[in-house]
Design a protein around this motif. Structure first.
Motif, PDB file in Angstrom:
ATOM      1  N   ALA A  74      41.498  36.961  36.805  1.00  0.00           N
ATOM      2  CA  ALA A  74      40.605  37.958  37.380  1.00  0.00           C
ATOM      3  C   ALA A  74      40.089  38.872  36.266  1.00  0.00           C
ATOM      4  O   ALA A  74      40.870  39.580  35.615  1.00  0.00           O
ATOM      5  CB  ALA A  74      41.340  38.768  38.439  1.00  0.00           C
ATOM      6  N   ASN A 104      45.246  31.656  38.263  1.00  0.00           N
ATOM      7  CA  ASN A 104      45.567  33.051  38.541  1.00  0.00           C
ATOM      8  C   ASN A 104      46.060  33.768  37.296  1.00  0.00           C
ATOM      9  O   ASN A 104      45.611  34.864  36.986  1.00  0.00           O
ATOM     10  CB  ASN A 104      46.623  33.151  39.640  1.00  0.00           C
ATOM     11  CG  ASN A 104      46.028  33.449  41.000  1.00  0.00           C
ATOM     12  OD1 ASN A 104      45.249  34.394  41.132  1.00  0.00           O
ATOM     13  ND2 ASN A 104      46.364  32.665  41.995  1.00  0.00           N
ATOM     14  N   HIS A 164      45.925  32.963  49.561  1.00  0.00           N
ATOM     15  CA  HIS A 164      45.695  32.906  51.003  1.00  0.00           C
ATOM     16  C   HIS A 164      47.036  32.942  51.726  1.00  0.00           C
ATOM     17  O   HIS A 164      47.977  32.235  51.360  1.00  0.00           O
ATOM     18  CB  HIS A 164      44.942  31.628  51.373  1.00  0.00           C
ATOM     19  CG  HIS A 164      43.476  31.721  51.125  1.00  0.00           C
ATOM     20  ND1 HIS A 164      42.585  32.197  52.061  1.00  0.00           N
ATOM     21  CD2 HIS A 164      42.732  31.419  50.026  1.00  0.00           C
ATOM     22  CE1 HIS A 164      41.360  32.163  51.567  1.00  0.00           C
ATOM     23  NE2 HIS A 164      41.426  31.704  50.330  1.00  0.00           N
ATOM     24  N   ARG A 197      44.899  40.133  48.019  1.00  0.00           N
ATOM     25  CA  ARG A 197      44.843  40.489  46.602  1.00  0.00           C
ATOM     26  C   ARG A 197      46.151  41.153  46.192  1.00  0.00           C
ATOM     27  O   ARG A 197      46.634  42.066  46.870  1.00  0.00           O
ATOM     28  CB  ARG A 197      43.656  41.419  46.333  1.00  0.00           C
ATOM     29  CG  ARG A 197      43.312  41.610  44.870  1.00  0.00           C
ATOM     30  CD  ARG A 197      42.035  42.442  44.746  1.00  0.00           C
ATOM     31  NE  ARG A 197      41.669  42.712  43.370  1.00  0.00           N
ATOM     32  CZ  ARG A 197      40.916  41.922  42.634  1.00  0.00           C
ATOM     33  NH1 ARG A 197      40.451  40.796  43.142  1.00  0.00           N
ATOM     34  NH2 ARG A 197      40.607  42.241  41.392  1.00  0.00           N
ATOM     35  N   PRO A 238      42.402  35.707  52.289  1.00  0.00           N
ATOM     36  CA  PRO A 238      42.889  35.878  50.914  1.00  0.00           C
ATOM     37  C   PRO A 238      43.411  37.296  50.729  1.00  0.00           C
ATOM     38  O   PRO A 238      42.762  38.266  51.105  1.00  0.00           O
ATOM     39  CB  PRO A 238      41.630  35.627  50.072  1.00  0.00           C
ATOM     40  CG  PRO A 238      40.485  35.976  50.975  1.00  0.00           C
ATOM     41  CD  PRO A 238      40.940  35.648  52.369  1.00  0.00           C
ATOM     42  N   ARG A 287      52.483  34.726  48.794  1.00  0.00           N
ATOM     43  CA  ARG A 287      52.472  33.931  47.562  1.00  0.00           C
ATOM     44  C   ARG A 287      53.245  32.621  47.721  1.00  0.00           C
ATOM     45  O   ARG A 287      53.096  31.723  46.900  1.00  0.00           O
ATOM     46  CB  ARG A 287      53.074  34.737  46.402  1.00  0.00           C
ATOM     47  CG  ARG A 287      52.222  35.901  45.939  1.00  0.00           C
ATOM     48  CD  ARG A 287      52.778  36.507  44.666  1.00  0.00           C
ATOM     49  NE  ARG A 287      52.833  35.538  43.579  1.00  0.00           N
ATOM     50  CZ  ARG A 287      53.254  35.816  42.351  1.00  0.00           C
ATOM     51  NH1 ARG A 287      53.665  37.039  42.075  1.00  0.00           N
ATOM     52  NH2 ARG A 287      53.278  34.895  41.422  1.00  0.00           N
ATOM     53  N   THR A 307      44.980  36.464  43.640  1.00  0.00           N
ATOM     54  CA  THR A 307      44.621  36.268  45.043  1.00  0.00           C
ATOM     55  C   THR A 307      45.311  35.032  45.604  1.00  0.00           C
ATOM     56  O   THR A 307      45.290  33.968  44.982  1.00  0.00           O
ATOM     57  CB  THR A 307      43.102  36.122  45.200  1.00  0.00           C
ATOM     58  OG1 THR A 307      42.450  37.286  44.678  1.00  0.00           O
ATOM     59  CG2 THR A 307      42.714  35.958  46.664  1.00  0.00           C
TER      60      THR A 307
END
Length: 350
Positions: free
Chosen positions: A137, A110, A340, A332, A330, A258, A338
């Motif tokens: 990302a 991430n 879940h 964002r 998921p 998170r 991201t």
């Protein structure tokens, strides 16, 4: 403001004296001599790359030569590399003084953020979490989460937020197998989250394994190890409800996704499982979570939710497919990260 490089490359011990009362760390390479499959799975997981000196970090090297905007009043930051690691300076600083960015924290799945250890005004050790991070990302640079809207009050804080006391020690504890901050140094450093972070020091197990064809098992925890024990272990770093104020737990804002154990502990899958549902029900702890397909995760759901019984309820909408998308979608977050949501439920509309 500068501080010495203190990353070490520990030389693992391979055996321990039978008379030794305290097991010692042997290093993941020694574990891999027998546990080859788990060794290779772990090497590709996020746990294998959570803490490294910036001089050895491929992500840190992406910053070299870049000039990045840290926002007002921080201004433009310019990056370079020397023999000790990454350095940063403010473009509009007339002193042209650079600041060390010592450690790269994060798996890179991430994001990766830098941590430096400096002295505060009282000569106590202070952590500086750098203001700019790298995000997977779109392979981009951006403001470190939690630093939007912050303002510097000291010269060091022009390079990031200060972290101190238990929060500073937690940064090192959760990203390493072993390491203790003492006077701006990290002693007994074993970087990354390796085998012995969860299984404990392995010297005695290795000694017995080398003496016997059938050594006693060496796993996580004691004979009474159960789902609660596992959740406490994983939650020590991935967070537990005790780490949050009651109001936040009740409201369960989007940010809580998170922190996977927090959501899991309030899920009916856990609450109704009679102690059987745990992290490893779905996750191989040696493997990257992304290495497992969505279909395989759905199979985990279906193993329990196969039919309506006294113990399990089949989904009335789609009993064989779509479990993750509907019940653990998921989400964002800032900078494209991201996660879940592990609060397993009929998910509310965003």
């Amino acid at each position: 403001m500068d501080s010495p490089s203190n990353s070490t490359d520990p030389a693992p011990e391979t055996t321990a004296s039978p008379a030794s009362l305290t097991p010692t760390f042997v290093g993941r390479q020694v574990c891999g001599e027998c546990h080859e499959e788990n060794f290779h799975l772990h090497s590709k997981s996020g746990h294998a790359s959570t803490f490294v000196n910036t001089r050895d970090s491929d992500i840190a090297k992406k910053f070299v030569g870049k000039t990045l905007d840290a926002g007002e009043p921080y201004g433009l930051l310019e990056y370079s590399m020397d023999e000790n690691g990454l350095r940063v300076k403010r473009v509009d600083d007339p002193s042209n003084q650079s600041f060390p960015l010592e450690f790269a924290l994060g798996s890179g799945h991430n994001a990766v953020t830098f941590l430096s250890l400096v002295s505060d005004a009282d000569e106590d050790t202070l952590g500086i979490e750098h203001r700019v991070s790298w995000f997977a990302a779109d392979d981009h640079f951006g403001l470190t989460p939690g630093q939007i809207g912050s303002s510097p009050t000291t010269l060091a804080q022009f390079f990031g937020n200060s972290v101190q006391d238990e929060h500073m020690h937690a940064c090192v504890n959760c990203h390493t197998t072993s390491g203790k901050i003492i006077d701006k140094n990290i002693v007994d450093l074993v970087p990354n989250v390796n085998c012995e972070k969860c299984h404990g020091p392995g010297s005695e197990h290795v000694r017995q394994a080398r003496l016997s064809n059938n050594p006693p098992p060496f796993s996580v925890g004691n004979d009474d190890w159960n789902a609660e024990s596992e959740l406490q272990l994983c939650g020590d770093c991935h967070r537990l409800p005790i780490d949050f104020p009651p109001k936040q737990l009740r409201e369960y804002p989007r940010l809580m996704a998170r922190f996977q154990p927090v959501g899991m502990l309030r899920s009916q899958c856990y609450l109704q499982s009679r102690g059987k549902f745990k992290c490893t029900t779905c996750h191989n702890p040696h493997q990257a979570s992304t290495a497992k397909s969505t279909e395989a995760y759905v199979d985990d759901c279906v193993q329990c939710h196969t039919e309506n019984t006294a113990d399990h309820v089949a989904c009335p909408v789609s009993p064989q497919t779509g479990c993750i998308e509907c019940h653990m979608p998921p989400l964002r977050f800032e900078q494209g990260m991201t996660f879940h949501d592990h609060y397993i439920r009929v998910h509310p509309e965003d």
